[in-house]
Scaffold this active site. Structure first.
Site, PDB file in Angstrom:
ATOM      1  N   SER A 165    -141.860  18.552  38.188  1.00 23.11           N
ATOM      2  CA  SER A 165    -141.348  17.216  37.924  1.00 23.11           C
ATOM      3  C   SER A 165    -140.730  17.146  36.528  1.00 23.11           C
ATOM      4  O   SER A 165    -139.906  17.990  36.173  1.00 23.11           O
ATOM      5  CB  SER A 165    -142.471  16.196  38.132  1.00 23.11           C
ATOM      6  OG  SER A 165    -142.010  14.874  38.052  1.00 23.11           O
ATOM      7  N   ASP A 220    -137.185  15.085  48.627  1.00 25.45           N
ATOM      8  CA  ASP A 220    -137.640  14.564  47.335  1.00 25.45           C
ATOM      9  C   ASP A 220    -136.433  14.020  46.569  1.00 25.45           C
ATOM     10  O   ASP A 220    -135.428  14.724  46.391  1.00 25.45           O
ATOM     11  CB  ASP A 220    -138.305  15.701  46.560  1.00 25.45           C
ATOM     12  CG  ASP A 220    -138.880  15.276  45.219  1.00 25.45           C
ATOM     13  OD1 ASP A 220    -138.843  14.070  44.898  1.00 25.45           O
ATOM     14  OD2 ASP A 220    -139.373  16.166  44.494  1.00 25.45           O
ATOM     15  N   HIS A 254    -142.732  14.164  46.655  1.00 24.61           N
ATOM     16  CA  HIS A 254    -142.584  14.707  45.307  1.00 24.61           C
ATOM     17  C   HIS A 254    -143.852  15.381  44.780  1.00 24.61           C
ATOM     18  O   HIS A 254    -143.789  16.163  43.823  1.00 24.61           O
ATOM     19  CB  HIS A 254    -142.192  13.561  44.351  1.00 24.61           C
ATOM     20  CG  HIS A 254    -141.970  13.990  42.941  1.00 24.61           C
ATOM     21  ND1 HIS A 254    -140.963  14.863  42.565  1.00 24.61           N
ATOM     22  CD2 HIS A 254    -142.621  13.668  41.780  1.00 24.61           C
ATOM     23  CE1 HIS A 254    -141.006  15.058  41.260  1.00 24.61           C
ATOM     24  NE2 HIS A 254    -142.007  14.351  40.759  1.00 24.61           N
TER      25      HIS A 254
END
Length: 299
Positions: A165, A220, A254
């Site tokens: 991320s 995502d 995610h």
């Protein structure tokens, strides 16, 4: 890309995600801690790794919370780790952060020069500011971080840099800075990385770091931001495609455990890497505003 190596890299990030706060909620000093999974076993069977140094940084400010880095001090963001039996086997892992959702809502993505590496183009200002705050102690130490870090790594080491991320974005900047100031053989694995820099940054990164692997879940939304043409992805992309095993929500697509499960599915070991219970189809959805509050760093 070696799928098991990508999973192993993700497990280092998961360790940071699971351990960056202590039982009281304070940022943890992870120095000298063995790197184990939640069952107390080495994250890579047959190999024992230990944290050589904890990496700290200011959290990422957003328009929603512009004073976030000053709210409660420096955060435990990553680790420098070495193999107990082979000190030349080095991992640098950087966790994600809850600010991903605020960052997406800000959607301004101002570019600024990445001054750490001359001529490397423009990078997203939030990622850049956060990386430039990194320190080997929980206080400001500007201008010497990369040199101090390099001094801790054995001269003959092979280094793997990884993140998930926003941690993946930081890992991308980290890797180029490290490559520009050292000669370590370097491999990069990022999971769910947003775009980090412009075309010049893309060209400099890809010509400097030849072994960079970017893992992307097709569903995502984070890797789809910030938008081109100003921002361009780096590295070799490996796309993962869920086949009904994940709830089709923004947080679930995610989540780090989703990425590990989808990677493992590629080699038939997905049972060893279960997704979050909340992300099993039909389960109660993870709220977008505070995804996985009990394990915030994994988002």
């Amino acid at each position: 890309m070696n799928v098991q190596s990508a999973i192993n890299a993700g497990l280092f990030v998961q360790f940071v995600a699971n351990t960056w706060q202590d039982a009281t909620g304070k940022n943890a000093d992870l120095d000298d801690r063995p790197i184990l999974n939640t069952t107390g076993q080495p994250i890579i069977p047959g190999k024992n790794y230990t944290v050589l140094k904890t990496l700290y940084a200011c959290d990422l400010a957003t328009d929603i919370h512009p004073n976030r880095p000053c709210d409660d001090g420096w955060k435990t963001m990553g680790i420098l780790a070495t193999n107990d039996n082979d000190p030349n086997d080095v991992f640098i892992a950087i966790r994600g952060t809850l600010t991903i959702w605020e960052w997406i809502q800000d959607v301004k993505f101002f570019p600024k020069p990445f001054s750490n590496v001359t001529g490397s183009g423009l990078t997203e200002d939030g990622f850049t500011d956060m990386y430039q705050s990194f320190s080997l102690k929980p206080s400001a130490n500007p201008g010497v971080f990369i040199n101090d870090l390099i001094a801790l790594i054995p001269a003959q080491a092979t280094v793997t840099v990884t993140g998930h991320s926003l941690g993946a974005a930081i890992a991308t900047l980290f890797a180029l800075d490290l490559a520009a100031h050292s000669k370590f053989p370097l491999t990069v694995y990022t999971l769910a990385s947003p775009r980090v820099g412009d075309l010049t940054f893309h060209n400099v990164f890809d010509s400097t770091i030849l072994n960079a692997f970017r893992v992307v879940n097709r569903l995502d939304i984070v890797p789809k931001t910030p938008p081109p043409p100003l921002y361009i992805h780096v590295g070799d992309e490996s796309e993962l495609v869920p086949k009904g095993q994940v709830s089709p929500t923004i947080p679930c697509e995610h989540h780090l455990t989703t990425y590990l499960n989808l990677l493992a599915t590629e080699i038939g070991t997905q049972a060893s890497y279960p997704i979050e219970a909340d992300c099993v189809p039909g389960a109660k959805a993870i709220p977008l505003t505070n995804p996985r509050a009990s394990t915030p760093a994994q988002v």
